[in-house]
Scaffold this motif. Structure first.
Motif, PDB file in Angstrom:
ATOM      1  N   VAL A  26      -6.657  -8.622   1.487  1.00  0.00           N
ATOM      2  CA  VAL A  26      -7.079  -7.621   0.509  1.00  0.00           C
ATOM      3  C   VAL A  26      -7.814  -8.325  -0.622  1.00  0.00           C
ATOM      4  CG1 VAL A  26      -6.344  -5.917  -1.200  1.00  0.00           C
ATOM      5  CG2 VAL A  26      -5.202  -6.020   1.028  1.00  0.00           C
ATOM      6  N   ALA A  27      -9.009  -7.836  -0.920  1.00  0.00           N
ATOM      7  CA  ALA A  27      -9.780  -8.320  -2.061  1.00  0.00           C
ATOM      8  C   ALA A  27      -9.800  -7.209  -3.103  1.00  0.00           C
ATOM      9  CB  ALA A  27     -11.205  -8.675  -1.636  1.00  0.00           C
ATOM     10  N   ALA A  28      -9.411  -7.544  -4.323  1.00  0.00           N
ATOM     11  CA  ALA A  28      -9.364  -6.555  -5.401  1.00  0.00           C
ATOM     12  C   ALA A  28     -10.099  -7.092  -6.621  1.00  0.00           C
ATOM     13  CB  ALA A  28      -7.912  -6.230  -5.770  1.00  0.00           C
ATOM     14  N   ALA A  29     -10.880  -6.231  -7.262  1.00  0.00           N
ATOM     15  CA  ALA A  29     -11.663  -6.645  -8.424  1.00  0.00           C
ATOM     16  C   ALA A  29     -11.752  -5.504  -9.430  1.00  0.00           C
ATOM     17  CB  ALA A  29     -13.071  -7.063  -7.989  1.00  0.00           C
ATOM     18  N   VAL A  30     -11.714  -5.860 -10.705  1.00  0.00           N
ATOM     19  CA  VAL A  30     -11.873  -4.879 -11.772  1.00  0.00           C
ATOM     20  C   VAL A  30     -12.858  -5.429 -12.782  1.00  0.00           C
ATOM     21  CG1 VAL A  30      -9.898  -5.795 -13.111  1.00  0.00           C
ATOM     22  CG2 VAL A  30     -10.679  -3.438 -13.490  1.00  0.00           C
ATOM     23  N   ASN A  31     -13.787  -4.579 -13.238  1.00  0.00           N
ATOM     24  CA  ASN A  31     -14.745  -5.028 -14.247  1.00  0.00           C
ATOM     25  C   ASN A  31     -14.218  -4.725 -15.647  1.00  0.00           C
ATOM     26  OD1 ASN A  31     -15.369  -2.293 -14.874  1.00  0.00           O
ATOM     27  ND2 ASN A  31     -16.982  -2.244 -13.322  1.00  0.00           N
ATOM     28  N   GLY A  32     -14.976  -5.139 -16.645  1.00  0.00           N
ATOM     29  CA  GLY A  32     -14.519  -4.994 -18.020  1.00  0.00           C
ATOM     30  C   GLY A  32     -14.378  -3.559 -18.476  1.00  0.00           C
TER      31      GLY A  32
END
Length: 282
Positions: A196-202
């Motif tokens: 699982v790849a998870a990313a959140v931006n500012g």
């Protein structure tokens, strides 16, 4: 430029794609981590190899004028893993690179060669989709740029046309946030049973992708929108269930299809909570 071994060493992208167009049986070779193994196993028997090692344009990591990060196709996994540029949500990509196989493979393999192979258990594909990355490719007809989710089409199949090569991976202009790549494998260094790849931006926008559970990385705009609004336990369970519905895994030596589906919601919750803790996202 040729020799008795059937190896050509072009010095530009244009020369490389022209050679591949002129010799339909030729194969491009970058790091060789996968291709050499396939040749040794007689899965492939190309009459000619077109080495990409002498093309400066496709090496290294750079910040473009518009702020995007360009990772040249011939950039080694260890170089990507060691990238210290402020990447924001795209930090998920070097984190995935750091978990590829072992030190020998990371020293030899390249990002362009890896994604061109498109094994569903690879580490880069879900990370690139979660990062919102693009893939720049070139052929005799010119260059084009594809979203990562449009580049991976099926089992071991990409959108590359005959004679095309990957020139670079393009990461979005950093906008804060962070990313995390979670991998479950039988042993350290193996292909992912599931990832699982998870990313959140500012701005609080989330993107997640699942690897190893179908022919291509699993990604859902609806799941991204849900997680961008709500990351309660109930929302995470809902998101995991939606991704389970999208899954189309196989039974193989790394795990059964049912086992892979079972892993998705658990790994998703762990990855999202890790990113929240790292970024301070609520």
């Amino acid at each position: 430029m040729s020799n008795s071994t059937g190896l050509w060493r072009p010095t530009s992208v244009e020369e490389a794609v022209r050679l591949l167009a002129d010799e339909p049986d030729a194969k491009p070779i970058s790091g060789g981590a996968t291709l050499v193994a396939m040749i040794n196993a007689r899965v492939l028997e190309p009459q000619m190899l077109v080495s990409l090692a002498d093309i400066p344009e496709i090496r290294g990591i750079a910040v473009l004028a518009d702020g995007r990060i360009r990772i040249g196709a011939f950039t080694r996994h260890r170089e990507t893993a060691a990238c210290e540029l402020p990447l924001g949500a795209s930090r998920v990509v070097p984190h995935a690179a750091s978990q590829i196989a072992n030190a020998t493979v990371r020293n030899m393999g390249t990002i362009g060669g890896s994604i061109s192979f498109a094994d569903p258990g690879l580490d880069y594909p879900p990370a690139l989709v979660a990062a919102g990355a693009e893939v720049e490719v070139a052929g005799v007809g010119g260059r084009r740029t594809l979203r990562a989710e449009d580049f991976f089409l099926d089992w071991y199949t990409t959108a590359l046309e005959p004679g095309e090569i990957v020139c670079a991976v393009l990461l979005p202009r950093p906008a804060g946030g962070t990313g995390y790549y979670l991998k479950h494998a039988r042993v350290v260094g193996d292909y992912a049973t599931a990832s699982v790849a998870a990313a959140v931006n500012g701005a609080g926008g989330w993107r997640v992708a699942v690897g190893g559970c179908g022919p291509c990385p699993l990604h859902s705009d609806a799941v991204d929108e849900l997680l961008s609004r709500d990351r309660s336990d109930a929302a995470l369970a809902d998101a995991g269930a939606q991704l389970q519905e999208l899954a189309d895994p196989l039974d193989d030596v790394r795990g059964s299809a049912d086992y892979r589906r079972l892993l998705i919601p658990r790994m998703l919750a762990t990855a999202v909570k890790t990113v929240q803790n790292d970024s301070g996202a609520k």
